[in-house]
Design an enzyme around this catalytic site. Sequence first.
Site, PDB file in Angstrom:
ATOM      1  N   CYS A 101       0.617  -1.165  -0.123  1.00  0.00           N
ATOM      2  CA  CYS A 101      -0.068  -0.075  -0.066  1.00  0.00           C
ATOM      3  C   CYS A 101       0.942   1.343   0.100  1.00  0.00           C
ATOM      4  O   CYS A 101       0.595   2.250  -0.807  1.00  0.00           O
ATOM      5  CB  CYS A 101      -0.874  -0.172   1.220  1.00  0.00           C
ATOM      6  SG  CYS A 101      -1.937   1.361   1.271  1.00  0.00           S
ATOM      7  N   CYS A 206      -6.416  -3.293   6.745  1.00  0.00           N
ATOM      8  CA  CYS A 206      -7.608  -2.303   6.730  1.00  0.00           C
ATOM      9  C   CYS A 206      -8.742  -2.944   5.662  1.00  0.00           C
ATOM     10  O   CYS A 206      -9.894  -2.353   5.970  1.00  0.00           O
ATOM     11  CB  CYS A 206      -7.262  -0.848   6.059  1.00  0.00           C
ATOM     12  SG  CYS A 206      -6.701  -0.736   4.445  1.00  0.00           S
TER      13      CYS A 206
END
Length: 393
Positions: A101, A206
């Site tokens: 990410c 997440c």
Amino acid sequence: MRVLAALSGGVDSAVAAARAVDAGHEVVGVHMALTRNRAQTRSGSRGCCSIEDSADARWAAEILGIPFYVWDLSEEFEDRVVADFLSEYRAGRTPNPCVRCNERVKFDALLERGLVMGFDAVATGHYARLTGGASSGRPGDARGLCLSRAADSAKDQSYVLAVSGRQGLSRALFPLGDAPSKAAVRAEAAERGLPVADKPDSYDICFVADGDTRGFLQRSLGAQEGVLVSPDGKVLGRHSGYFGFTIGQRRGLGLDRPAPDGQPRYVLATRPATNEVVVGARELLSRHEIEADGLVLLADPDEAEPAASCFRSHDGVDEPCTGQPAPAQGWTDVAVQVRAHGRPVPADVLVDPARSALHARLHEPVRGLAAGQSVVVYGGRDGERVLAQATVA
């Protein structure tokens, strides 16, 4: 400089943006919407980038008096992070989605848009120290760029940032790199009147809202019944998918009988081709060497005498040397780290830029090493500078 401040909705990014404003930069706040799942809220999610986070980011921007936008990067996040996560587990590897990410979304995708709009750099709430590049007023100039651990070792995030490399980090600003502690950052946020001063930290993956990674993998990849076996091939039990297990795992094996010696069993390997999970004694997890690929250099390696032997191929078979071997490059008496908050292990490291390969000989064994993990090399005078990064093969 024109700075794009990534506002996650948490206290770290808010204080980082505030410090960028204090430094005299022209700052614009942007919240990256990474999911289209409307059910993912703070009450139901333990990760970042929830619906409430967007509102908190907007509130912080208003207090700081900076423009604020929400950018939909959910498609990039799905393609570059979630799809990679599933592909790696399908291949029997153990990826770190936060590494991907940071590399592919929080820098690559965000900066791609930012540069088109005329921004010079991106400021984030990461805990790491950076010199050179944008931090010295020369955005995009990777010469002399140095990434080091944060002043607060407990919050240091240099491990997940290393994959971005010198060029990728040349337009980054980490205003919290010298923060003495998270408590100090929270106190600063309170003094500035930022409403996120006491907001809890996000944790876990997440995009796995309920924290059940194995359940997420089974829902995404489908249940696949297989067997758990001992190192000698004896069937010990059954499972619903090799991808639900990680190297070094002890709990959740589903075995109703202990080992003959009464000691617990650990996951030693997963075999995607046969859907087998190999379990055995803890001591079988020890590794003294690391082979890795996808080399990212953040410092120029030292040259040594010609190598005594060539790099090994990834299946453990020595490659034949042809002609005069080139001088070995790398570092002696440095440290390698294979988990975000793992203990650094002393090692000697060789790198082969032509093959994008790294080989580390550990001074002491490490347990639970898995293909797909990020390995980061630390050294320098204080032992805190990032020298290289690669992916365990």
